[in-house]
Design a protein around this motif. Sequence first.
Motif, PDB file in Angstrom:
ATOM      1  N   SER A  13       0.894  -1.373  -0.042  1.00  0.00           N
ATOM      2  CA  SER A  13      -0.133   0.007  -0.193  1.00  0.00           C
ATOM      3  C   SER A  13       0.732   1.494  -0.129  1.00  0.00           C
ATOM      4  CB  SER A  13      -0.934   0.088   1.171  1.00  0.00           C
ATOM      5  OG  SER A  13      -0.188  -0.013   2.355  1.00  0.00           O
ATOM      6  N   SER A  14       2.139   1.060   0.674  1.00  0.00           N
ATOM      7  CA  SER A  14       2.898   2.244   0.359  1.00  0.00           C
ATOM      8  C   SER A  14       3.372   2.697  -0.909  1.00  0.00           C
ATOM      9  CB  SER A  14       4.152   2.004   1.455  1.00  0.00           C
ATOM     10  OG  SER A  14       4.881   0.913   0.885  1.00  0.00           O
ATOM     11  N   GLU A  15       3.366   1.793  -1.956  1.00  0.00           N
ATOM     12  CA  GLU A  15       3.811   2.205  -3.457  1.00  0.00           C
ATOM     13  C   GLU A  15       2.572   2.714  -4.097  1.00  0.00           C
ATOM     14  OE1 GLU A  15       5.161  -1.569  -4.833  1.00  0.00           O
ATOM     15  OE2 GLU A  15       6.605  -1.980  -3.645  1.00  0.00           O
ATOM     16  N   LEU A  16       1.610   2.725  -3.418  1.00  0.00           N
ATOM     17  CA  LEU A  16       0.315   3.268  -4.153  1.00  0.00           C
ATOM     18  C   LEU A  16       0.422   4.669  -4.342  1.00  0.00           C
ATOM     19  CD1 LEU A  16      -2.520   2.695  -5.607  1.00  0.00           C
ATOM     20  CD2 LEU A  16      -3.378   3.017  -3.363  1.00  0.00           C
ATOM     21  N   ILE A  17       0.216   5.167  -5.705  1.00  0.00           N
ATOM     22  CA  ILE A  17       0.111   6.704  -5.834  1.00  0.00           C
ATOM     23  C   ILE A  17      -1.286   6.986  -6.283  1.00  0.00           C
ATOM     24  CG2 ILE A  17       0.832   8.529  -7.300  1.00  0.00           C
ATOM     25  CD1 ILE A  17       3.640   7.110  -7.565  1.00  0.00           C
ATOM     26  N   ALA A  18      -1.806   6.183  -7.073  1.00  0.00           N
ATOM     27  CA  ALA A  18      -3.209   6.750  -7.672  1.00  0.00           C
ATOM     28  C   ALA A  18      -3.990   5.484  -8.317  1.00  0.00           C
ATOM     29  CB  ALA A  18      -3.233   7.867  -8.624  1.00  0.00           C
ATOM     30  N   ILE A  19      -5.188   5.609  -8.213  1.00  0.00           N
ATOM     31  CA  ILE A  19      -6.183   4.726  -8.885  1.00  0.00           C
ATOM     32  C   ILE A  19      -7.225   5.343  -9.722  1.00  0.00           C
ATOM     33  CG2 ILE A  19      -7.998   2.805  -8.681  1.00  0.00           C
ATOM     34  CD1 ILE A  19      -6.589   2.388  -5.663  1.00  0.00           C
ATOM     35  N   PHE A  20      -7.342   4.976 -11.113  1.00  0.00           N
ATOM     36  CA  PHE A  20      -8.082   5.554 -12.087  1.00  0.00           C
ATOM     37  C   PHE A  20      -9.171   4.744 -12.622  1.00  0.00           C
ATOM     38  CE2 PHE A  20      -4.087   8.229 -12.042  1.00  0.00           C
ATOM     39  CZ  PHE A  20      -4.526   9.445 -11.512  1.00  0.00           C
ATOM     40  N   ASP A  21     -10.314   4.838 -12.928  1.00  0.00           N
ATOM     41  CA  ASP A  21     -11.123   4.384 -13.857  1.00  0.00           C
ATOM     42  C   ASP A  21     -10.571   4.189 -15.369  1.00  0.00           C
ATOM     43  OD1 ASP A  21     -13.688   4.312 -15.806  1.00  0.00           O
ATOM     44  OD2 ASP A  21     -14.072   2.895 -14.147  1.00  0.00           O
ATOM     45  N   ILE A  22     -10.469   3.127 -16.107  1.00  0.00           N
ATOM     46  CA  ILE A  22     -10.063   3.046 -17.422  1.00  0.00           C
ATOM     47  C   ILE A  22     -10.432   4.072 -18.347  1.00  0.00           C
ATOM     48  CG2 ILE A  22     -11.774   1.350 -18.204  1.00  0.00           C
ATOM     49  CD1 ILE A  22      -7.917   1.026 -18.601  1.00  0.00           C
ATOM     50  N   SER A  23     -11.717   4.606 -17.966  1.00  0.00           N
ATOM     51  CA  SER A  23     -12.314   5.608 -19.123  1.00  0.00           C
ATOM     52  C   SER A  23     -11.370   6.809 -19.205  1.00  0.00           C
ATOM     53  CB  SER A  23     -13.724   5.924 -18.617  1.00  0.00           C
ATOM     54  OG  SER A  23     -13.876   6.484 -17.409  1.00  0.00           O
ATOM     55  N   VAL A  57      -1.425   3.593 -10.337  1.00  0.00           N
ATOM     56  CA  VAL A  57      -0.139   3.932 -10.573  1.00  0.00           C
ATOM     57  C   VAL A  57       0.544   3.714  -9.186  1.00  0.00           C
ATOM     58  CG1 VAL A  57       1.191   6.220 -11.082  1.00  0.00           C
ATOM     59  CG2 VAL A  57      -1.053   5.683 -12.256  1.00  0.00           C
ATOM     60  N   THR A  58       1.832   3.019  -9.310  1.00  0.00           N
ATOM     61  CA  THR A  58       2.632   2.938  -8.231  1.00  0.00           C
ATOM     62  C   THR A  58       3.827   3.798  -8.429  1.00  0.00           C
ATOM     63  OG1 THR A  58       3.771   0.943  -9.092  1.00  0.00           O
ATOM     64  CG2 THR A  58       1.654   0.713  -7.654  1.00  0.00           C
ATOM     65  N   LYS A  59       4.773   3.728  -7.532  1.00  0.00           N
ATOM     66  CA  LYS A  59       6.246   4.241  -7.627  1.00  0.00           C
ATOM     67  C   LYS A  59       6.925   4.026  -8.873  1.00  0.00           C
ATOM     68  CE  LYS A  59       6.512   5.396  -2.681  1.00  0.00           C
ATOM     69  NZ  LYS A  59       7.293   4.932  -1.359  1.00  0.00           N
TER      70      LYS A  59
END
Length: 82
Positions: A13-23, A57-59
Motif C-alpha cells: 500500500s505504501s507504493e500506491l500513488i493513484a487509482i483511475f477508472d479506465i475511461s 499507478v505505483t512508484k
Amino acid sequence: MYIHLGGDKIIRSSELIAIFDISIEKSSKVSKQFVTHSQQGKKLEQIGEEEAKSIVVTKNTVYYSPISSSTLKKRAKVLLEI
C-alpha cells in the motif's frame, strides 16, 4: 499492508500513488500520454487476460487491473483507516 490488484498481483500500500477508472485514458489527452510513456519505458503491466477496468499507478509501475477502480479504492481506504 498490501492491496490485491487482481490475478496474482499484490502491491504494498505504501507504493500506491493513484487509482483511475479506465475511461480516463480515453477522455484525457494527458492520461493517454502518461500511459503511452509508461508503455514505452516498459513500466506498464497488464494483470491477467481480462479486460482492464482500472489503471493503478505505483512508484515504479503502471498496472491495468481487471478490478474496478471503486473496489480498489475501497480496499485502499480500508488500509488507510487501520
